[in-house]
Design a protein around this motif. Structure first.
Motif, PDB file in Angstrom:
ATOM      1  N   GLU A  55      30.029  81.223  32.603  1.00  0.00           N
ATOM      2  CA  GLU A  55      31.369  80.821  33.230  1.00  0.00           C
ATOM      3  C   GLU A  55      30.879  80.857  35.007  1.00  0.00           C
ATOM      4  OE1 GLU A  55      31.380  83.256  30.852  1.00  0.00           O
ATOM      5  OE2 GLU A  55      32.358  82.057  29.465  1.00  0.00           O
TER       6      GLU A  55
ATOM      7  N   ARG B 178      36.821  82.409  34.204  1.00  0.00           N
ATOM      8  CA  ARG B 178      36.680  83.661  34.334  1.00  0.00           C
ATOM      9  C   ARG B 178      35.569  84.387  33.286  1.00  0.00           C
ATOM     10  NH1 ARG B 178      41.676  87.661  33.787  1.00  0.00           N
ATOM     11  NH2 ARG B 178      42.344  86.517  35.645  1.00  0.00           N
ATOM     12  N   ASP B 179      34.691  85.363  33.692  1.00  0.00           N
ATOM     13  CA  ASP B 179      33.618  85.887  32.799  1.00  0.00           C
ATOM     14  C   ASP B 179      34.394  86.603  31.778  1.00  0.00           C
ATOM     15  OD1 ASP B 179      31.536  85.105  34.427  1.00  0.00           O
ATOM     16  OD2 ASP B 179      31.382  86.939  35.423  1.00  0.00           O
ATOM     17  N   LYS B 180      34.184  86.271  30.463  1.00  0.00           N
ATOM     18  CA  LYS B 180      34.884  86.847  29.538  1.00  0.00           C
ATOM     19  C   LYS B 180      34.804  88.317  28.930  1.00  0.00           C
ATOM     20  CE  LYS B 180      34.763  82.322  26.940  1.00  0.00           C
ATOM     21  NZ  LYS B 180      34.693  81.439  25.765  1.00  0.00           N
ATOM     22  N   GLU B 181      33.325  88.661  29.721  1.00  0.00           N
ATOM     23  CA  GLU B 181      33.275  90.071  29.333  1.00  0.00           C
ATOM     24  C   GLU B 181      33.015  90.814  30.476  1.00  0.00           C
ATOM     25  OE1 GLU B 181      29.702  90.343  26.601  1.00  0.00           O
ATOM     26  OE2 GLU B 181      30.675  89.317  25.217  1.00  0.00           O
TER      27      GLU B 181
ATOM     28  N   THR C  80      26.585  84.493  34.134  1.00  0.00           N
ATOM     29  CA  THR C  80      27.065  84.225  32.818  1.00  0.00           C
ATOM     30  C   THR C  80      27.122  82.589  32.794  1.00  0.00           C
ATOM     31  OG1 THR C  80      29.280  84.395  33.983  1.00  0.00           O
ATOM     32  CG2 THR C  80      28.073  86.166  32.849  1.00  0.00           C
TER      33      THR C  80
ATOM     34  N   ASN D 227      42.523  82.625  35.754  1.00  0.00           N
ATOM     35  CA  ASN D 227      41.731  82.557  34.497  1.00  0.00           C
ATOM     36  C   ASN D 227      40.773  81.325  34.650  1.00  0.00           C
ATOM     37  OD1 ASN D 227      40.538  83.682  32.490  1.00  0.00           O
ATOM     38  ND2 ASN D 227      41.750  83.051  31.159  1.00  0.00           N
TER      39      ASN D 227
END
Length: 216
Positions: A149, A209-212, A147, A206
């Protein structure tokens, strides 16, 4: 963030790595009024004049290293933290070379001052080397597509790893040529960078951090 225990372990280790040098320095210089340390480990050679901060934190880091279980069930990942733990235990068990050391035999193994310093320095290099491999190799792994992130986090790990290499080189030069305070600042930099990597990896704060979906 699926594995809460894993993330908490990393976060705690990161905090310990970052605070050890400032705490030791505050304790020795501010609280006890002693001269500036040549190394973090020198605080452990000042008998009955400082708080047991160094062995306490080193012991905590060693316990973490031995109890750590890889998130990916990776043998290399787990082996790396165990090697790190062994290195930090050697640092805790045997004193470094210091003007404060007056005994002929020192440490858990009762070694001479010269041999104790060699074992101590070797332990530090083992611990720092394992930390370097851990953050530079295993932190950057991904089980799926990276990702945005994750790519940012990897840049943090790589940057910390490169700077850690410089820190280790300064540590070696300072130790070999007995350069005052070089070892302390090298240790401070190495541990702080490792702490930043661990805290970033934990994603507790956070930080990128990967959002999904977390693909790590």
């Amino acid at each position: 963030m699926k594995n809460n225990m894993y993330n908490r372990q990393l976060f705690i280790m990161g905090i310990l790595a970052i605070i050890i040098a400032p705490l030791v320095l505050f304790d020795t210089v501010i609280i006890y009024g002693l001269p500036f340390l040549n190394s973090i480990s020198e605080s452990g050679t000042i008998a009955n004049q400082t708080s047991p901060i160094l062995p306490t934190i080193l012991g905590s880091l060693a316990i973490f290293g031995f109890s750590y279980k890889s998130k990916w069930n990776s043998f290399g990942d787990s082996l790396c933290t165990k090697i790190m733990a062994i290195g930090f235990l050697l640092v805790a068990f045997q004193m470094c070379g210091s003007d404060y050391v007056i005994q002929d035999k020192v440490g858990v193994f009762g070694l001479s001052k010269e041999l104790s310093n060699i074992v101590h320095s070797a332990g530090a290099l083992i611990g720092f080397g394992a930390l370097l491999v851990w953050q530079g190799v295993f932190f950057t792994k991904s089980s799926g597509n990276k990702t945005r992130e994750k790519k940012i986090r990897n840049k943090i790990y790589y940057t910390c790893s490169i700077l850690s290499v410089i820190g280790i080189l300064i540590f070696i030069i300072g130790a070999i040529f007995d350069l005052a305070h070089y070892v302390f600042w090298a240790e401070f930099v190495i541990l702080t960078l490792a702490g930043i990597s661990c805290i970033t990896k934990s994603e507790i704060l956070n930080i990128f951090r990967d959002k999904e979906v977390n693909h790590e």
